[in-house]
Write a protein that holds these residues in place. Sequence first.
Motif, short mmCIF file in Angstrom:
data_model
loop_
_atom_site.label_atom_id
_atom_site.label_comp_id
_atom_site.label_asym_id
_atom_site.label_seq_id
_atom_site.Cartn_x
_atom_site.Cartn_y
_atom_site.Cartn_z
N ASN A 71 -8.62 5.52 -3.61
CA ASN A 71 -7.65 4.44 -3.66
C ASN A 71 -7.46 3.97 -5.11
N SER A 123 -6.40 -5.17 -1.03
CA SER A 123 -7.44 -5.39 -0.02
C SER A 123 -8.17 -6.71 -0.27
N TRP A 168 -9.64 2.30 4.15
CA TRP A 168 -9.26 1.21 3.25
C TRP A 168 -10.17 1.14 2.02
N TYR A 184 0.85 -1.19 0.00
CA TYR A 184 0.00 0.00 0.00
C TYR A 184 0.89 1.24 0.00
N ARG A 191 -4.32 -0.81 -7.44
CA ARG A 191 -3.45 -1.69 -6.67
C ARG A 191 -3.96 -1.84 -5.23
N ALA A 192 -4.41 -0.73 -4.64
CA ALA A 192 -4.92 -0.77 -3.27
C ALA A 192 -6.15 -1.68 -3.18
N VAL A 219 -2.46 4.84 3.50
CA VAL A 219 -3.20 4.02 4.47
C VAL A 219 -4.29 4.84 5.17
#
Length: 552
Positions: A337, A345, A332, A326, A340-341, A329
């Motif tokens: 985001n 997750s 979430w 990440y 990739r984030a 942060v």
Amino acid sequence: MNEKVITTDEDLIYWCENCNIPIIKKQGEDLTCPCCESSIKYLTTDIRPVFPEERLLIEILLNKPLEFLEKSVWASNNRYYVNGEVFSITSKHYKKYTPEEIISQLKKFAFLNKSEFFNKYIDKFIVANRNRANYLYTEACEFIKETSKDYPLENIILSFSGGKDSTVSADLAVRALSEPSLVHIFGDTTLEFPMTMEYVKRFREENRKAIFKVAKNKEQDFYKVCEDIGPPARMLRWCCSMFKTGPITRVLNNLYKDKQVLTFYGIRKCESVSRSKYNRVENSADAVKINKQTVASPIFYWKDIDIWLYILGEKIDFNDAYRLGYDRVGCWCCPNNNERAQFLSSIYMPEKSKKWQEFLISFAKKIGKPDPEIYVSSGKWKARQGGNGLESAEDVKIKFANCTAEDHAKIYQLNKSIDEWFYELFLPFGRYAPELGRKLVKERVIVDIKTNIPIISIQPFVQEGYEYSVKIKTMNVEKYDDLQRMIAYQIKKYNACRKCLKCESLCKFGAITIKYDEYHINPNKCKRCKMCVTPKYLVGGCLMDRYLKTKN
């Protein structure tokens, strides 16, 4: 205060092929490695280390487990540098395997995924860039001392999010001021990474002298609010006010009342276009979300690589989410985001990720999207604007009729009966004068705070087609339309308030509180500045106007 710009676009990242590490240099400086004196070549503008946990994940996506175990791996967005050679990880790599398959592979190779070589390269990186680190540290400490000189230590706050930037900013402030007992405020949005909560727990245990306050909205449930007004989108991030700045404002109001405070943030200029427009020190109402504070960022001009140089060089504990890959942060499930984030997750928070995905699809169906799965998977939900398809969108529509019997009087439709707190919404315009209202018709009168001349008459009204309504007349003012427009904002608040807490954050005098579905204005604290009814500070007069306004 004159700002000293310590880094610009001239600060670039070079690569030493002999040491296999990045070197931070300015254009025009001697292009040799400080460790081995070899020539170095330009690599990129910024970069971050890839920890063994993320490196293994990338290797699995490439079907090359442990291929780069002994190599120096760094990254910038979706570009990865292995011993200085670049390749990209694209969306097709994220879709190559199911989360379950990737989780299985991660477990299979975890015991072989050692940190020995990673640590070796990091040690070299720290030594090679020591002069840079020393310069950054010295300048940041000087900035902190200069900025805070007019504030008592008890009025200095460290904004602590659990992210790498706020970690560094807080550490610098404690060192610069030689004061480990500074106030740290952590905004628990209820949407934090599990790793963030673990890190916050470790931080509190390791920094027992720090005064650590947690700001949390315990009155709202994120999913219930999403059901009502829709999920946050890039341009509709109601969650920030409701779950972060609002609760933090409450903590500040409780601790400091009307005192002005200085907050050290971990904001950096290069993070986004919007943050590039900030100043290193901000105290204007236009720029600061919580109006009782001046905010300052010691690391405003730092790059990602500078942050990691400081953390790893000083051996500071940090959020383990960064080890997984990440690069931010915050919440979430934030609509900001990147892909990739979201992918990470699905691997490291599969249950939360699945629940959120199912909700988004359900919401898409609710508002009439013909292809809900595509609407969600393509990320179109992040670009959502307004309240189209939502029943709650009716609450921000001001419905009124001009009173035919009186000049400058309007009859406003309400969506519920008039409670006592309804009348408090008119206190920003003047003082409530109970002795003047006609009791027989339950009239309330607001008088000008300076002249004591009546300016607003408020009277419950019964009219066919209006189940709940109120007649509001303006008088003895020069600009009737301006006053009625601001009155309409307060009507909108009464109909549409979702306890987003924006008004609480906006009021620098702590006069506004929102509790138990009631909006209260303290007449003794209100200074009649009218910020809460001015579009410049509150577009549409209520934050819900922006989130629920519909288009034809």
